[in-house]
Design a protein around this motif. Structure first.
Motif, PDB file in Angstrom:
ATOM      1  N   GLU A  24       0.847  -1.196   0.000  1.00 39.06           N
ATOM      2  CA  GLU A  24       0.000   0.000   0.000  1.00 39.06           C
ATOM      3  C   GLU A  24       0.881   1.245   0.000  1.00 39.06           C
ATOM      4  O   GLU A  24       1.912   1.294   0.670  1.00 39.06           O
ATOM      5  CB  GLU A  24      -0.915  -0.003   1.232  1.00 39.06           C
ATOM      6  N   LEU A  25       0.451   2.258  -0.731  1.00 41.53           N
ATOM      7  CA  LEU A  25       1.209   3.499  -0.835  1.00 41.53           C
ATOM      8  C   LEU A  25       1.085   4.334   0.437  1.00 41.53           C
ATOM      9  O   LEU A  25       0.207   4.116   1.264  1.00 41.53           O
ATOM     10  CB  LEU A  25       0.706   4.304  -2.039  1.00 41.53           C
ATOM     11  N   GLY A  26       1.973   5.316   0.555  1.00 36.55           N
ATOM     12  CA  GLY A  26       2.028   6.156   1.739  1.00 36.55           C
ATOM     13  C   GLY A  26       0.706   6.815   2.081  1.00 36.55           C
ATOM     14  O   GLY A  26       0.037   7.382   1.212  1.00 36.55           O
ATOM     15  N   PHE A  27       0.336   6.742   3.341  1.00 39.81           N
ATOM     16  CA  PHE A  27      -0.912   7.260   3.907  1.00 39.81           C
ATOM     17  C   PHE A  27      -2.149   6.512   3.410  1.00 39.81           C
ATOM     18  O   PHE A  27      -3.271   6.976   3.621  1.00 39.81           O
ATOM     19  CB  PHE A  27      -1.060   8.771   3.666  1.00 39.81           C
ATOM     20  N   THR A  28      -1.947   5.351   2.759  1.00 37.92           N
ATOM     21  CA  THR A  28      -3.077   4.465   2.451  1.00 37.92           C
ATOM     22  C   THR A  28      -2.813   3.056   2.996  1.00 37.92           C
ATOM     23  O   THR A  28      -3.457   2.102   2.576  1.00 37.92           O
ATOM     24  CB  THR A  28      -3.361   4.381   0.931  1.00 37.92           C
ATOM     25  N   GLU A  29      -1.905   2.931   3.955  1.00 38.48           N
ATOM     26  CA  GLU A  29      -1.515   1.612   4.476  1.00 38.48           C
ATOM     27  C   GLU A  29      -2.524   1.120   5.522  1.00 38.48           C
ATOM     28  O   GLU A  29      -2.176   0.822   6.669  1.00 38.48           O
ATOM     29  CB  GLU A  29      -0.101   1.652   5.099  1.00 38.48           C
ATOM     30  N   TYR A  30      -3.776   1.050   5.126  1.00 38.09           N
ATOM     31  CA  TYR A  30      -4.852   0.698   6.054  1.00 38.09           C
ATOM     32  C   TYR A  30      -4.776  -0.768   6.483  1.00 38.09           C
ATOM     33  O   TYR A  30      -4.787  -1.077   7.682  1.00 38.09           O
ATOM     34  CB  TYR A  30      -6.215   0.991   5.416  1.00 38.09           C
ATOM     35  N   LEU A  31      -4.721  -1.676   5.513  1.00 40.52           N
ATOM     36  CA  LEU A  31      -4.662  -3.101   5.841  1.00 40.52           C
ATOM     37  C   LEU A  31      -3.328  -3.449   6.496  1.00 40.52           C
ATOM     38  O   LEU A  31      -3.276  -4.253   7.434  1.00 40.52           O
ATOM     39  CB  LEU A  31      -4.873  -3.950   4.585  1.00 40.52           C
ATOM     40  N   THR A  32      -2.261  -2.842   6.013  1.00 39.30           N
ATOM     41  CA  THR A  32      -0.935  -3.098   6.598  1.00 39.30           C
ATOM     42  C   THR A  32      -0.919  -2.709   8.072  1.00 39.30           C
ATOM     43  O   THR A  32      -0.466  -3.480   8.926  1.00 39.30           O
ATOM     44  CB  THR A  32       0.141  -2.303   5.835  1.00 39.30           C
TER      45      THR A  32
END
Length: 436
Positions: A24-32
């Motif tokens: 996931e890209l920066g500031f979208t790492e929700y699942l991570t």
């Protein structure tokens, strides 16, 4: 120690491959963030997720609302609970986990970056993630810099602390940082205050320069201060054949700027860099372009040299707008600082790893290039009297970082976990010895 690492090695590989397959890209790492947090939750860490971990106002380079909503919906579809997602909405990803033994001792902080890159991963069978079926399932997103390995290492160290807590003293803070790429996430975590009372800070990276597995660089030098800029040019569209005089060509402004940015004189006082990484403009061959967009960066060996490059870059960008009678907007979307590792840590790391089965060689210092926003964290710790270092963990590199075929040897994972855990074990030995 060796038994713990031996028993954990297979798990490290599994974790790494899980994170690699869903980048996931920066500031979208929700699942991570969610997956990291759920593991730490089982190990009794105190968790601070998303808005609890970041100073939201200190973030830069945040994706637009449409993209954030899209990725939040995807995260929900992949099982991220609403109670977690509400803490992360609006691009507030990442987490901080703390573990307090309840016994007097040092406060040790460890940083692990978690974001991926906008790269379409290779599907060639010579690429191990492809041939062994753990390559990215997200189009044009890839862990092409080793952050999947960094997450894994952080979890391995966290598990060690949980399982050995009765033998440890002091407090531990884990910063699983979003948006390292582009220098966007570390400052937001730093400004939240996690590092003000830290005695020792450790960060590190797999690779960067090729070294044999088992080699660890205790400190690095050469990371540059950097400024990341987005540039929008606004002109007027017109028919290129009928009314060319009515047009104001944003494409020409952007292309003029791109060419002349590389003409900034390099500074005699130290290393400087400039790069135009992206340029988008135009909609058709017979249309004078009314919009153009550029992503650029400058770097400097010191803050002053970086500012020198940034000032010249902005002057050239503005001049290109004036040259073609367009308007421009310049937005700073990321930054890093210069940094210096605490040399006093070197012998401690060497002593800690002296009898390691996994660490074969500890180098005192190695030279690198590029930039790192861990610089904000290191400088904050040192400002308050603590010590900080940034380590490298050796691996073969068949392809460079940020390449569609980038990969690393998974044998580096137990080496890095062993390094961190031995450092922690030695820090405890020092404290206990002084208390006798």
């Amino acid at each position: 120690m060796s038994e713990f690492i031996h028993n954990l090695t297979q798990q490290l590989t599994q974790w790494r491959r899980m994170f690699h397959s869903y980048p996931e890209l920066g500031f979208t790492e929700y699942l991570t963030t969610y997956r990291i947090g759920k593991m730490l939750e089982e190990w009794n860490y105190s968790l601070f997720v998303g808005k609890e971990a970041l100073d939201s106002d200190a973030r830069v380079g945040i994706p637009n609302t449409t993209l954030l909503t899209h990725f939040e919906q995807k995260a929900k579809e992949h099982g991220v609970e609403d109670s977690w997602l509400c803490k992360m909405t609006g691009g507030n990803t990442g987490l901080v986990a703390t573990f307090d033994t309840g016994r007097p001792g040092k406060h040790i902080a460890l940083r692990f970056d978690i974001d991926a890159l906008p790269i379409n991963e290779s599907t060639h069978q010579s690429h191990i993630p492809a041939s062994e079926a753990f390559n990215s399932i997200n189009s044009r997103v890839m862990h092409a810099c080793g952050h999947d390995g960094h997450i894994t290492i952080g979890l391995g160290v966290a598990k060690y602390i949980y399982e050995h807590q009765s033998q440890l003293v002091g407090k531990f803070t884990f910063l699983f940082q979003p948006a390292e790429e582009g220098g966007r996430g570390a400052l937001a975590m730093t400004k939240k205050g996690w590092l003000a009372d830290v005695d020792r800070f450790y960060a590190g990276h797999i690779g960067i320069k090729e070294m044999p597995v088992g080699t660890v660089a205790a400190t690095v030098k050469g990371f540059l201060a950097s400024t990341k800029l987005n540039v929008h040019y606004h002109g007027n569209a017109s028919h290129a054949g009928i009314n060319p005089e009515a047009g104001k060509n944003a494409l020409l402004s952007a292309s003029s700027a791109a060419i002349h940015l590389y003409g900034i004189p390099r500074h005699s006082a130290g290393t400087t860099r400039v790069n135009v990484g992206k340029l988008e403009a135009g909609s058709g061959r017979n249309i004078i372009s009314d919009e153009a967009f550029m992503e650029i960066e400058v770097r400097g060996e010191t803050k002053e040299l970086n500012n020198y490059m940034a000032d010249h870059a902005k002057r050239i960008i503005d001049a290109a707008a004036e040259m073609h009678d367009t308007k421009c907007e310049i937005t700073t979307v990321g930054s890093t600082e210069e940094m210096s590792c605490s040399s006093s840590i070197i012998n401690d790391i060497k002593n800690a790893c002296e009898n390691s089965k996994y660490v074969k060689n500890v180098i005192s210092e190695t030279s690198v290039s590029g930039s790192e926003d861990a610089s904000f964290m290191m400088n904050e710790v040192q400002k308050h009297g603590g010590q900080a270092t940034y380590m490298l963990f050796g691996t073969k590199l068949d392809y460079p970082h940020h390449h569609p075929s980038f990969d690393f040897q998974e044998e580096v994972l137990p080496v890095a976990v062993d390094t961190f855990t031995r450092i922690i074990e030695q820090e405890n030995t020092y404290v206990l010895n002084r208390g006798r």
